[in-house]
Structures are given as C-alpha cells and as structure tokens.
Design an enzyme around this catalytic site. Sequence first.
Site, short mmCIF file in Angstrom:
data_model
loop_
_atom_site.label_atom_id
_atom_site.label_comp_id
_atom_site.label_asym_id
_atom_site.label_seq_id
_atom_site.Cartn_x
_atom_site.Cartn_y
_atom_site.Cartn_z
N ALA A 75 0.69 -0.36 0.00
CA ALA A 75 0.01 -0.21 -0.04
C ALA A 75 0.86 0.99 0.44
O ALA A 75 2.06 1.15 0.35
CB ALA A 75 -0.35 0.29 1.25
N PHE A 76 0.54 2.04 -0.74
CA PHE A 76 1.36 4.21 -0.40
C PHE A 76 1.12 4.40 0.46
O PHE A 76 -0.39 3.97 1.88
CB PHE A 76 0.76 5.36 -1.16
CG PHE A 76 0.78 4.30 -2.37
CD1 PHE A 76 1.90 3.83 -3.55
CD2 PHE A 76 -0.41 4.57 -3.72
CE1 PHE A 76 1.73 3.28 -4.15
CE2 PHE A 76 -0.10 4.83 -4.95
CZ PHE A 76 1.06 3.63 -5.89
N SER A 117 -3.68 0.76 10.16
CA SER A 117 -2.35 1.27 10.95
C SER A 117 -3.33 2.30 11.94
O SER A 117 -4.70 2.04 11.83
CB SER A 117 -2.49 2.49 9.89
OG SER A 117 -2.10 3.40 9.94
N TYR A 141 -5.74 7.97 3.49
CA TYR A 141 -4.64 7.04 3.51
C TYR A 141 -5.40 6.30 5.01
O TYR A 141 -5.53 5.36 4.80
CB TYR A 141 -2.77 7.38 4.48
CG TYR A 141 -2.48 6.73 4.97
CD1 TYR A 141 -2.18 5.33 4.27
CD2 TYR A 141 -2.02 6.25 6.29
CE1 TYR A 141 -1.26 4.54 4.91
CE2 TYR A 141 -1.98 4.65 6.99
CZ TYR A 141 -1.08 4.16 6.38
OH TYR A 141 -0.30 2.76 7.28
N LYS A 145 -6.93 2.40 4.78
CA LYS A 145 -7.65 1.13 4.85
C LYS A 145 -8.21 1.12 6.16
O LYS A 145 -8.62 -0.71 6.37
CB LYS A 145 -6.24 1.50 6.66
CG LYS A 145 -4.97 1.95 5.96
CD LYS A 145 -3.46 0.34 5.42
CE LYS A 145 -2.78 0.32 5.25
NZ LYS A 145 -2.31 -0.79 4.20
N ARG A 221 4.43 9.35 19.86
CA ARG A 221 4.15 7.67 19.00
C ARG A 221 4.91 6.53 19.73
O ARG A 221 5.25 6.74 20.47
CB ARG A 221 5.11 7.91 17.93
CG ARG A 221 4.23 9.69 17.36
CD ARG A 221 3.61 8.85 16.32
NE ARG A 221 2.36 10.11 15.46
CZ ARG A 221 1.74 10.49 15.72
NH1 ARG A 221 1.72 11.01 17.33
NH2 ARG A 221 1.11 12.03 15.27
N ASP A 284 -1.06 15.89 12.02
CA ASP A 284 -0.77 14.69 12.98
C ASP A 284 -1.46 14.94 14.39
O ASP A 284 -0.66 15.98 15.08
CB ASP A 284 0.69 15.68 12.95
CG ASP A 284 1.87 14.94 12.46
OD1 ASP A 284 1.91 13.51 12.07
OD2 ASP A 284 2.63 15.25 12.49
N1 UFG Z 1 8.29 14.03 12.92
C1 UFG Z 1 9.42 15.02 12.50
N2 UFG Z 1 9.96 15.21 11.99
C2 UFG Z 1 10.40 15.10 10.45
C3 UFG Z 1 9.60 13.45 10.50
C4 UFG Z 1 8.58 13.05 11.42
O1 UFG Z 1 9.49 16.40 13.81
O2 UFG Z 1 11.65 15.14 10.22
C5 UFG Z 1 7.34 13.88 13.55
C6 UFG Z 1 6.24 13.58 12.98
O3 UFG Z 1 5.32 14.62 12.98
C7 UFG Z 1 5.43 12.91 13.50
C8 UFG Z 1 6.30 11.80 14.47
O4 UFG Z 1 7.75 12.95 13.95
O5 UFG Z 1 5.43 13.01 15.28
C9 UFG Z 1 6.72 10.52 14.08
O6 UFG Z 1 6.37 10.13 12.21
P1 UFG Z 1 7.25 9.25 11.24
O7 UFG Z 1 6.17 10.21 9.90
O8 UFG Z 1 7.40 8.37 11.38
O9 UFG Z 1 5.17 8.41 11.50
P2 UFG Z 1 3.52 8.82 11.65
O10 UFG Z 1 3.34 9.19 13.05
O11 UFG Z 1 3.13 10.45 11.09
O12 UFG Z 1 2.98 7.63 11.26
C10 UFG Z 1 1.66 7.93 10.26
C11 UFG Z 1 0.81 6.74 11.29
C12 UFG Z 1 1.07 5.10 11.00
C13 UFG Z 1 1.17 5.32 9.34
C14 UFG Z 1 2.46 6.22 8.89
C15 UFG Z 1 2.16 6.06 7.28
O13 UFG Z 1 0.34 7.10 12.61
O14 UFG Z 1 0.62 4.56 11.11
O15 UFG Z 1 1.42 7.34 9.25
O16 UFG Z 1 3.94 6.46 7.47
F1 UFG Z 1 1.15 3.58 9.59
#
Ligand code: UFG
Length: 328
Positions: A75-76, A117, A141, A145, A221, A284
């Site tokens: 999946a994307f 997810s 997204y 799901k 997270r 977020d």
């Molecule tokens: N973050 C930063 N700087 C960055 C990247 C991320 O501060 O450069 C923060 C984000 O704001 C977030 C945390 O780090 O608070 C985690 O970010 P990720 O992008 O690593 O992951 P996410 O929590 O956004 O993940 C989400 C959902 C998942 C989903 C995924 C798909 O929680 O269920 O996106 O990409 F699968």
Amino acid sequence: MRIFVVGGAGYVGSHCVRRLVAGGHEVTVFDNLSAGHRRAVDPGAAFVQGDLADRAALERVFSAGRFDAAMHFAAFLNVGESVSEPLKYWQNNVANTLTLLQVVQASGVQRFVFSSSCAVYGEPEDLPIVETLPKNPINPYGNTKLTVELMLAHSAPAWGLGSVALRYFNAAGAAVDGSIGEDHDPEIHLIPLVLQVALGVRENIRVFGTDYPTPDGTCVRDYIHVEDLAEAHLLAVQACEPGRAEAFNVGTGRGHSVLEIVAAARTVTGHPVPLVVTARRPGDPPALYADSDKLRRACGWQPRYLDIHRVIETAWRWHHAHPGGFER
Ligand code: UFG
C-alpha cells in the site's frame, strides 16, 4: 502453510517474510518493486514481480500456488501525499485490494492477514488506544485502511473469509543481524531521518511543532519494532478462523516524543544530531499509543523490544552498514 505475500519486498513485508520462512512456511512474494527491494526478499521465498492492478498476473500465481493464506502489505503510506493525491491512494490501497480479495475468494483461500494502521482511529478521544474506540480517520490514507477493514468484515459472514487486520503503530528498527532494514525513497519517517543526520547525509532533523499538549510539546508515538510486528503476523495467520474478521492493535503501549527519539539517537550514535524546530505538520495527532492486550490475550504475542534505545540500535546498525539503502 503455503502463504502468498503481496508487498513482501517492502519494509514490514520483508521482515515478516523472513520470519515466516524461519517458521517453516512456504512463502511466495508478489511485489511490483515500486517501493520494495528485490534484495530484501528472503532467499528462502519464491519471488514473482507483478502488480496488484494486474488481475491476470494474480490469477496465474493463484492457480499455480494452492495457497492456504494470503498476507497483504502492499500500500502507499505517505499521509501528506494521500491528502494531495487521494485517488492514487483509493486506487492502490482500496481498488487493487478489492481485486486481490476477488482473486482470493475465487481461489478458495480462507485466511487473510492485512496491514492496517493506527491511522484508522484519527485523533483518539482516549489513550492508550483500544480497538473499540471510534474509528474516525482524518486523512485519505487512514480512510483507505478502514475501508479495507470493512471489506474484510463483510467478507467473513458472506463467503467465510477468516481475516486479521493488524493495526500497526509506528513500525521501526531493522533485523537484529543488520541484513535488512528500512529503505524508503523519499524517506519520510522520523527514526530513519534522524539516523541520516547521524550519518552526515542530512544537516539536521526538523521537529514538526513543540506546542502540542504533550509533556515536552512534541508529538508522542508508539514505536513498535519490525521484528515484533513480524511475530504478530506469524501468530495472526495461525489465528485466522473461517467466517471471522478480527482487528488487533500492534504497539508496545509506550509513547515516545519526537525529542525523546532525537535524544535516544544521540546516545546510540554518539552524534550530536542537531535539530531545528519548525511548524506543525498538518494532520499529526498529538499522541498515539496502543493498548495491545487483545493481541496478547488472543495469540500470546509479546513484544521483545520495549527499550527505544534497542529499537534505534538495530536501525542504526542497518543504516550504518547500508548508508545508500539496498540498491544505492
Ligand atoms: N516528525 C518530525 N520530523 C520529521 C519527521 C517526523 O518531527 O522530519 C514527527 C512527526 O510529526 C510525528 C513523528 O515524528 O509526530 C513520527 O512521524 P512519522 O512520519 O515517522 O510517522 P507518523 O506518526 O506520521 O505515522 C503515521 C501513522 C502510521 C502510518 C504512517 C504512514 O501513525 O499509522 O503515518 O506513513 F502508518
């Protein structure tokens, strides 16, 4: 079991394939390599390069395979992109999954494990998140799901499919022997980006917002190790019961803020990892962490990586040994 794995060359898929092969299952990986890597596929698995949109290709593999189960990782997953290009997400994550399920139904396969997810919950009204909380995804997204989960739920009574949807929290880390790991292009996830700073590939890590209602103001997270996720899949495929659709959270139950991740990465790598505070990233939620008791009780699942330093250590071993990922 003979298991058909769509997306088995991707990050979570490849770690699961490895675990299934080690567990004695006969695995066929089907992947178009748009995001996955041929080298990530366990040598003990068969590999077919093919696209989920190609019904004829799926039918050929199913008619030759006589599978007992299918697992679907393809999946994307870029939440921001899903907002700007929603139809791309509905096509791949929903329409192509519908094709897969039709082929699964026609072939008589009755076990199906789906990569869902925590994005299905949107901004939860309570923490930790239990499976019974309302599902209100806040982006395309998460909606794709949730839609597939509904297809599975409708399929259970109608044609006897036994399915498990695993709602991953934040997949993290790499195989403990350093052989496979995370390689997205472009990279969007926090831990690999932080480790790219430690490698000197990036100058700093941007922290998206420090004004959230969390202890240090940054988002919290639940980082679940990819090998713990793999174990959950092994147990889930065994737990599929004909006519029953189940959904389980897969997380550690512990939340870590962005600043805690950066601090842990500094400790693990010995690099200062400079950071720059920027505006919030749209969409977020402030905090997401799982209650995974349902999976523990139903399947005896027990996550082994509860120390975030150990999670980051495995990721660091992989990134350090493969600074350009699998192919570069
Ligand atoms: N973050 C930063 N700087 C960055 C990247 C991320 O501060 O450069 C923060 C984000 O704001 C977030 C945390 O780090 O608070 C985690 O970010 P990720 O992008 O690593 O992951 P996410 O929590 O956004 O993940 C989400 C959902 C998942 C989903 C995924 C798909 O929680 O269920 O996106 O990409 F699968």
